[in-house]
Scaffold this motif. Structure first.
Motif, PDB file in Angstrom:
ATOM      1  N   PHE A 135      -0.524  -8.920   1.640  1.00  0.00           N
ATOM      2  CA  PHE A 135      -1.689  -9.809   1.677  1.00  0.00           C
ATOM      3  C   PHE A 135      -1.322 -11.188   2.236  1.00  0.00           C
ATOM      4  O   PHE A 135      -2.171 -11.880   2.788  1.00  0.00           O
ATOM      5  CB  PHE A 135      -2.291  -9.965   0.282  1.00  0.00           C
ATOM      6  N   GLU A 136      -0.055 -11.586   2.058  1.00  0.00           N
ATOM      7  CA  GLU A 136       0.370 -12.878   2.588  1.00  0.00           C
ATOM      8  C   GLU A 136       0.460 -12.860   4.107  1.00  0.00           C
ATOM      9  O   GLU A 136       0.341 -13.899   4.759  1.00  0.00           O
ATOM     10  CB  GLU A 136       1.729 -13.265   1.998  1.00  0.00           C
ATOM     11  N   LYS A 137       0.688 -11.681   4.671  1.00  0.00           N
ATOM     12  CA  LYS A 137       0.842 -11.555   6.118  1.00  0.00           C
ATOM     13  C   LYS A 137      -0.455 -11.124   6.798  1.00  0.00           C
ATOM     14  O   LYS A 137      -0.754 -11.559   7.913  1.00  0.00           O
ATOM     15  CB  LYS A 137       1.951 -10.543   6.426  1.00  0.00           C
ATOM     16  N   VAL A 138      -1.205 -10.242   6.136  1.00  0.00           N
ATOM     17  CA  VAL A 138      -2.472  -9.765   6.681  1.00  0.00           C
ATOM     18  C   VAL A 138      -3.538  -9.933   5.602  1.00  0.00           C
ATOM     19  O   VAL A 138      -3.680  -9.079   4.722  1.00  0.00           O
ATOM     20  CB  VAL A 138      -2.391  -8.282   7.115  1.00  0.00           C
ATOM     21  N   PRO A 139      -4.290 -11.024   5.615  1.00  0.00           N
ATOM     22  CA  PRO A 139      -5.335 -11.212   4.603  1.00  0.00           C
ATOM     23  C   PRO A 139      -6.368 -10.088   4.696  1.00  0.00           C
ATOM     24  O   PRO A 139      -6.846  -9.743   5.780  1.00  0.00           O
ATOM     25  CB  PRO A 139      -5.943 -12.568   4.977  1.00  0.00           C
TER      26      PRO A 139
END
Length: 319
Positions: free
Chosen positions: A222-226
């Motif tokens: 989630f930190e890389k691809v919201p």
């Protein structure tokens, strides 16, 4: 990420380094240290998703460096791990997403497994779309509107329907039943593993393509691809009791630890430590991110986390 009627999540990220035996099926294998009464050895079941690997890595590091135990890890799929735990082929499972049928069988009926308490992390599985797509099409976050976007989510693998991307076909999921029972024009397509799913999600995101995927929290991606969750019909107790009739969302599940019964009683400091082991979602994600994204070995990630978080892990050690 089965977690009874939940999706079991799989990856091969850093697995070789953690288990010493790659991604081989070790369902029937055991460790020479398992169930070794009176010895300072511990065998931990390691599930194949990276958050579970993070738990085991930190527990193993502290058992070895602070308590003087020799630790072995064995990769076993979620449901077979309960049988292995009952038989003493492993001593502990550190992250379980909810298997009431196994709990009844081995804890209530046979008495061969004991509860080890909360891990401190709450797990949740759901359907997600990339936030960049949800921002342009906000109504996609209601399942009732998914058919409107089926063409946008169609791929070469989805047979003319929208694609709902799952992980591995070897794990239990409600998604096929949900698609059928909610009347959705979608095809469940399995990526094959958590690692493959992450690769596919990153590829879609790099090209700003729309996608619909089951995914889960906690997860470092989630930190890389919201991603934004699609609201499914509300979960109510028992709505997933019949796997073929499921038409509701996945629950939020406080993740649990379980110990072999003999180990729980005779495992000394190791058993006491594992009972006390409890950390936060952010802590787990920190270690998982180091393993999966920064490409540290699980041992290196654990060492770094332990160095920076002494005030947390000191409380887990037996007094």
């Amino acid at each position: 990420m089965a977690r009874t009627r939940l999706v079991a999540l799989a990856t091969t990220v850093a697995l070789t380094a953690l288990t010493g035996c790659g991604a081989a099926d070790m369902t029937r294998q055991t460790s020479p240290y398992a169930d070794a009464e009176g010895s300072r050895t511990v065998t931990l079941s390691v599930q194949s998703w990276v958050g579970a690997q993070a738990n085991v890595a930190v527990a193993q590091y502290l058992l070895e460096h602070e308590l003087g135990y020799r630790v072995d890890t064995v990769q076993i799929d979620e449901v077979p791990a309960w049988d292995a735990l009952s038989q003493g082929r492993v001593d502990a499972i550190l992250e379980d997403w909810g298997h009431p049928d196994q709990e009844k069988r081995y804890i209530d009926d046979k008495g061969t497994i004991e509860r080890g308490g909360d891990l401190g992390v709450t797990g949740h599985i759901g359907w997600f779309v990339p936030t960049y797509f949800a921002a342009k099409h906000p109504d996609v976050t209601d399942w009732k509107n998914l058919n409107k976007y089926a063409d946008a989510f169609r791929t070469a693998e989805s047979g003319g329907k929208g694609q709902l991307m799952d992980g591995s076909p070897s794990y239990v999921t409600n998604d096929k039943a949900l698609v059928d029972n909610l009347g959705l024009d979608y095809q469940v397509v399995f990526a094959g593993s958590e690692a493959a799913q992450i690769t596919q999600i990153k590829q879609f995101a790099a090209e700003k393509k729309p996608f619909l995927t089951y995914w889960y929290k906690p997860q470092w991606l989630f930190e890389k691809v919201p991603m934004t969750e699609v609201k499914l019909p509300a979960y109510m107790e028992g709505c997933d009791a019949d796997p073929e009739k499921v038409a509701c969302a996945y629950p939020h599940t406080p993740l649990q630890k379980f110990l072999n019964g003999r180990f729980a009683k005779g495992g000394g400091d190791a058993a006491a430590f594992l009972n006390k082991f409890r950390w936060t979602t952010d802590m787990q994600n920190d270690v998982a991110l180091m393993i999966a994204e920064q490409k540290l070995s699980p041992q290196e990630a654990a060492a770094r986390w332990v160095k920076d978080n002494e005030s947390t892990w000191r409380a887990w050690l037996p007094s």
